[in-house]
Design a protein around this motif. Structure first.
Motif, mmCIF file in Angstrom:
data_model
loop_
_atom_site.group_PDB
_atom_site.id
_atom_site.type_symbol
_atom_site.label_atom_id
_atom_site.label_comp_id
_atom_site.label_asym_id
_atom_site.label_seq_id
_atom_site.Cartn_x
_atom_site.Cartn_y
_atom_site.Cartn_z
ATOM 1 N N VAL A 1 1.079 4.240 -2.918
ATOM 2 C CA VAL A 1 0.936 5.668 -2.645
ATOM 3 C C VAL A 1 2.161 6.425 -3.143
ATOM 4 O O VAL A 1 2.047 7.474 -3.797
ATOM 5 N N SER B 1 -4.988 -1.028 -0.732
ATOM 6 C CA SER B 1 -5.670 -0.633 0.500
ATOM 7 C C SER B 1 -6.761 -1.640 0.855
ATOM 8 O O SER B 1 -6.980 -1.947 2.033
ATOM 9 N N LYS C 1 2.007 6.978 -6.685
ATOM 10 C CA LYS C 1 0.861 7.805 -7.082
ATOM 11 C C LYS C 1 -0.034 7.109 -8.097
ATOM 12 O O LYS C 1 -0.530 7.716 -9.035
ATOM 13 N N ASN C 2 -0.237 5.801 -7.885
ATOM 14 C CA ASN C 2 -1.080 5.024 -8.789
ATOM 15 C C ASN C 2 -2.429 4.785 -8.106
ATOM 16 O O ASN C 2 -2.547 3.924 -7.233
ATOM 17 N N HIS C 3 -3.417 5.559 -8.523
ATOM 18 C CA HIS C 3 -4.734 5.524 -7.880
ATOM 19 C C HIS C 3 -5.322 4.117 -7.843
ATOM 20 O O HIS C 3 -5.800 3.663 -6.796
ATOM 21 N N GLU C 4 -5.303 3.438 -8.953
ATOM 22 C CA GLU C 4 -5.876 2.088 -9.032
ATOM 23 C C GLU C 4 -5.171 1.137 -8.071
ATOM 24 O O GLU C 4 -5.815 0.357 -7.368
ATOM 25 N N ASP C 5 -3.852 1.208 -8.028
ATOM 26 C CA ASP C 5 -3.083 0.347 -7.118
ATOM 27 C C ASP C 5 -3.326 0.714 -5.653
ATOM 28 O O ASP C 5 -3.363 -0.166 -4.793
ATOM 29 N N ILE C 6 -3.497 2.008 -5.371
ATOM 30 C CA ILE C 6 -3.769 2.431 -3.994
ATOM 31 C C ILE C 6 -5.080 1.817 -3.519
ATOM 32 O O ILE C 6 -5.161 1.277 -2.414
ATOM 33 N N VAL C 7 -6.112 1.872 -4.365
ATOM 34 C CA VAL C 7 -7.414 1.296 -4.000
ATOM 35 C C VAL C 7 -7.275 -0.215 -3.813
ATOM 36 O O VAL C 7 -7.750 -0.784 -2.819
ATOM 37 N N TYR C 8 -6.609 -0.878 -4.748
ATOM 38 C CA TYR C 8 -6.452 -2.333 -4.701
ATOM 39 C C TYR C 8 -5.675 -2.769 -3.462
ATOM 40 O O TYR C 8 -6.107 -3.659 -2.720
ATOM 41 N N THR D 1 0.840 -1.206 0.000
ATOM 42 C CA THR D 1 0.000 0.000 0.000
ATOM 43 C C THR D 1 0.873 1.254 0.000
ATOM 44 O O THR D 1 0.625 2.197 -0.764
#
Length: 101
Positions: A59, A71, A62-69, A55
């Motif tokens: 962050v 997290s 700065k990869n939004h999709e990876d942050i959601v996944y 996680t």
């Protein structure tokens, strides 16, 4: 500051499933494999640490999709750790309410 109206009932649903797996082990269940691992709680904590690092890296990158996944993975493994220690989500909710001031 934006307001969130997110429906977080899914956390209760997942926690209930984890609790059920803890109390009624199911063959080939990922949750059961962690809760009943030879390493004991260490295995759960290893996974929690792994997901924490993933996680943080998402962050940093700065990869939004990876942050959601990542997290989501982190929260899932946190729920497993809480269940393994007999901590109810209501206890966490109460503590957060107390901190809200």
């Amino acid at each position: 500051m934006s307001e969130s109206n997110a429906d977080l009932s899914i956390l209760n649903e997942i926690y209930d499933i984890i609790q059920d797996r803890r109390n009624n082990p199911v063959e080939n269940s990922y949750v059961c494999s962690l809760l009943n691992h030879d390493k004991g709680i260490d295995k759960v904590l290893e996974k929690l640490g792994e997901e924490s690092v993933e996680t943080v890296l998402a962050v940093k990158n700065k990869n939004h999709e990876d942050i959601v996944y990542e997290s989501s993975d982190l929260m899932f493994h946190l729920l497993i750790m809480l269940a393994a220690n007999g901590i109810e989500l209501s206890e966490i909710a109460d503590e957060l309410r107390n901190r809200r001031g």
